[in-house]
Enzyme design. Structure first.
Site, PDB file in Angstrom:
ATOM      1  N   LYS A  15       0.821  -1.230   0.000  1.00  0.00           N
ATOM      2  CA  LYS A  15       0.000   0.000   0.000  1.00  0.00           C
ATOM      3  C   LYS A  15       0.847   1.269   0.000  1.00  0.00           C
ATOM      4  O   LYS A  15       0.600   2.183  -0.763  1.00  0.00           O
ATOM      5  CB  LYS A  15      -0.859   0.084   1.270  1.00  0.00           C
ATOM      6  CG  LYS A  15      -2.085  -0.746   1.297  1.00  0.00           C
ATOM      7  CD  LYS A  15      -2.991  -0.330   2.456  1.00  0.00           C
ATOM      8  CE  LYS A  15      -2.326  -0.231   3.818  1.00  0.00           C
ATOM      9  NZ  LYS A  15      -1.859  -1.463   4.406  1.00  0.00           N
ATOM     10  N   ARG A  90     -10.005   2.043   8.710  1.00  0.00           N
ATOM     11  CA  ARG A  90      -9.623   0.678   9.074  1.00  0.00           C
ATOM     12  C   ARG A  90     -10.733  -0.067   9.791  1.00  0.00           C
ATOM     13  O   ARG A  90     -10.602  -1.249  10.069  1.00  0.00           O
ATOM     14  CB  ARG A  90      -8.419   0.723  10.000  1.00  0.00           C
ATOM     15  CG  ARG A  90      -7.105   0.255   9.370  1.00  0.00           C
ATOM     16  CD  ARG A  90      -5.997   0.600  10.331  1.00  0.00           C
ATOM     17  NE  ARG A  90      -4.823  -0.175  10.242  1.00  0.00           N
ATOM     18  CZ  ARG A  90      -3.688   0.246   9.675  1.00  0.00           C
ATOM     19  NH1 ARG A  90      -3.629   1.402   9.058  1.00  0.00           N
ATOM     20  NH2 ARG A  90      -2.615  -0.504   9.736  1.00  0.00           N
ATOM     21  N   ARG A 129      10.804  -6.951   5.434  1.00  0.00           N
ATOM     22  CA  ARG A 129      10.794  -5.536   5.841  1.00  0.00           C
ATOM     23  C   ARG A 129      11.340  -5.397   7.264  1.00  0.00           C
ATOM     24  O   ARG A 129      12.044  -4.443   7.575  1.00  0.00           O
ATOM     25  CB  ARG A 129       9.359  -4.979   5.759  1.00  0.00           C
ATOM     26  CG  ARG A 129       9.299  -3.498   6.081  1.00  0.00           C
ATOM     27  CD  ARG A 129       7.937  -2.910   5.799  1.00  0.00           C
ATOM     28  NE  ARG A 129       6.990  -3.161   6.860  1.00  0.00           N
ATOM     29  CZ  ARG A 129       5.703  -2.816   6.833  1.00  0.00           C
ATOM     30  NH1 ARG A 129       5.208  -2.258   5.742  1.00  0.00           N
ATOM     31  NH2 ARG A 129       4.912  -3.052   7.849  1.00  0.00           N
ATOM     32  N   ARG A 135      11.218  -2.029  12.024  1.00  0.00           N
ATOM     33  CA  ARG A 135      10.078  -1.350  12.639  1.00  0.00           C
ATOM     34  C   ARG A 135       9.643  -2.047  13.912  1.00  0.00           C
ATOM     35  O   ARG A 135       9.586  -3.269  13.974  1.00  0.00           O
ATOM     36  CB  ARG A 135       8.896  -1.333  11.645  1.00  0.00           C
ATOM     37  CG  ARG A 135       8.656   0.023  11.054  1.00  0.00           C
ATOM     38  CD  ARG A 135       7.620  -0.040   9.976  1.00  0.00           C
ATOM     39  NE  ARG A 135       6.281  -0.354  10.478  1.00  0.00           N
ATOM     40  CZ  ARG A 135       5.186  -0.228   9.754  1.00  0.00           C
ATOM     41  NH1 ARG A 135       5.253   0.189   8.517  1.00  0.00           N
ATOM     42  NH2 ARG A 135       4.012  -0.528  10.261  1.00  0.00           N
ATOM     43  N   ARG A 146      -1.747  -7.726  13.611  1.00  0.00           N
ATOM     44  CA  ARG A 146      -2.197  -6.723  12.638  1.00  0.00           C
ATOM     45  C   ARG A 146      -2.921  -7.379  11.466  1.00  0.00           C
ATOM     46  O   ARG A 146      -3.917  -6.846  10.968  1.00  0.00           O
ATOM     47  CB  ARG A 146      -1.001  -5.888  12.168  1.00  0.00           C
ATOM     48  CG  ARG A 146      -0.588  -4.869  13.251  1.00  0.00           C
ATOM     49  CD  ARG A 146       0.877  -4.498  13.186  1.00  0.00           C
ATOM     50  NE  ARG A 146       1.218  -3.858  11.952  1.00  0.00           N
ATOM     51  CZ  ARG A 146       2.330  -4.091  11.263  1.00  0.00           C
ATOM     52  NH1 ARG A 146       3.211  -4.978  11.703  1.00  0.00           N
ATOM     53  NH2 ARG A 146       2.569  -3.448  10.163  1.00  0.00           N
TER      54      ARG A 146
HETATM   55  P1  AMP Z   1       0.454   1.101   9.194  1.00  0.00           P
HETATM   56  O1  AMP Z   1       1.781   1.707   8.887  1.00  0.00           O
HETATM   57  O2  AMP Z   1      -0.653   1.601   8.306  1.00  0.00           O
HETATM   58  O3  AMP Z   1       0.499  -0.396   9.252  1.00  0.00           O
HETATM   59  O4  AMP Z   1       0.060   1.604  10.668  1.00  0.00           O
HETATM   60  C1  AMP Z   1       0.891   1.329  11.777  1.00  0.00           C
HETATM   61  C2  AMP Z   1       0.053   1.357  13.042  1.00  0.00           C
HETATM   62  O5  AMP Z   1      -0.506   2.664  13.238  1.00  0.00           O
HETATM   63  C3  AMP Z   1      -1.134   0.423  13.077  1.00  0.00           C
HETATM   64  O6  AMP Z   1      -0.769  -0.903  13.449  1.00  0.00           O
HETATM   65  C4  AMP Z   1      -2.017   1.075  14.130  1.00  0.00           C
HETATM   66  O7  AMP Z   1      -1.512   0.851  15.432  1.00  0.00           O
HETATM   67  C5  AMP Z   1      -1.808   2.546  13.819  1.00  0.00           C
HETATM   68  N1  AMP Z   1      -2.805   3.023  12.828  1.00  0.00           N
HETATM   69  C6  AMP Z   1      -2.572   3.397  11.534  1.00  0.00           C
HETATM   70  N2  AMP Z   1      -3.720   3.745  10.923  1.00  0.00           N
HETATM   71  C7  AMP Z   1      -4.709   3.578  11.835  1.00  0.00           C
HETATM   72  C8  AMP Z   1      -6.110   3.750  11.817  1.00  0.00           C
HETATM   73  N3  AMP Z   1      -6.754   4.140  10.696  1.00  0.00           N
HETATM   74  N4  AMP Z   1      -6.806   3.491  12.953  1.00  0.00           N
HETATM   75  C9  AMP Z   1      -6.180   3.104  14.076  1.00  0.00           C
HETATM   76  N5  AMP Z   1      -4.868   2.895  14.170  1.00  0.00           N
HETATM   77  C10 AMP Z   1      -4.110   3.122  13.059  1.00  0.00           C
END
Ligand code: AMP
Length: 191
Positions: A15, A90, A129, A135, A146
């Site tokens: 993404k 989400r 990754r 990370r 996740r």
């Molecule tokens: P990502 O990089 O999109 O995988 O986001 C990393 C982390 O940020 C996620 O595992 C959540 O803890 C938090 N996060 C990102 N986007 C959201 C969202 N729309 N709602 C809630 N938590 C989020």
């Protein structure tokens, strides 16, 4: 060409990479909620401290925090002509909130791109990754958490968007360029 887009897909589907490429192609900002949280965590802000207690475990940050952050970001000048939202919405409540945010701005979504990939491929990519980026939330346990949250709360949202005629499904497996071409072709066909 579509300009107000959401890009969805499980962690590891590409993404972030595709959002950045599409943003460049369309001349609109890519807005990643995960990136905004990470920047705040790095900067040691109050928002970052709060977010980290959730992101480090792979849990979702509470909606009221995330929604307010997205409302603020989407309302900024550089997003007036369009944007690509990566990582939001989400869950079902965030879908409702995004509609409200955009309605308040007098606009709406053009398309929702779903990047698809199966779990073995996702796990392989996320492990890679983890080695490269280190990370905090790319440990085995948080990766699994996740992906489970994605299956339970996020994947079902695509059918709601499909019913609204907004969904463009794209196979996320392949070379980065190939996938970008598929997304652009899918969007052109949907216009
Ligand atoms: P990502 O990089 O999109 O995988 O986001 C990393 C982390 O940020 C996620 O595992 C959540 O803890 C938090 N996060 C990102 N986007 C959201 C969202 N729309 N709602 C809630 N938590 C989020």
């Amino acid at each position: 060409m579509s300009e107000r887009l959401v890009i969805m897909g499980p962690q590891g589907a590409g993404k972030g990479t595709q959002a950045a490429r599409l943003a460049e192609h369309l001349g609109v900002p890519a807005i990643s909620t995960g990136d905004i949280f990470r920047a705040n965590i790095k900067g040691g802000t109050e928002l970052g401290l709060l977010a980290q207690s959730y992101t480090s475990k792979g849990e979702l940050v509470p909606d009221e925090v995330t929604n307010a952050m997205v409302r603020d970001r989407v309302g900024q000048d550089d997003a007036a002509g369009g944007f690509i939202l990566d990582g939001y919405p989400r869950n079902a409540a965030q879908v409702v909130e995004l509609d409200a945010i955009l309605a308040d701005l007098g606009t709406g979504l053009d398309h929702v791109v779903e990047l698809t990939a199966e779990r073995p491929e996702l796990l392989a990519r996320l492990r890679k990754r983890a080695e490269i980026e280190g990370r905090e939330d790319d440990t085995e346990e948080t990766i699994a958490r996740r992906l489970d949250i994605y299956d339970e709360q996020t994947a079902p949202l695509t059918s709601a968007y499909a019913e609204r005629g907004l969904l463009v499904r794209v196979d996320g497996i392949g070379q980065v360029d190939e996938v970008t071409d598929r997304v652009l072709a899918g969007l052109a066909a949907a216009d």
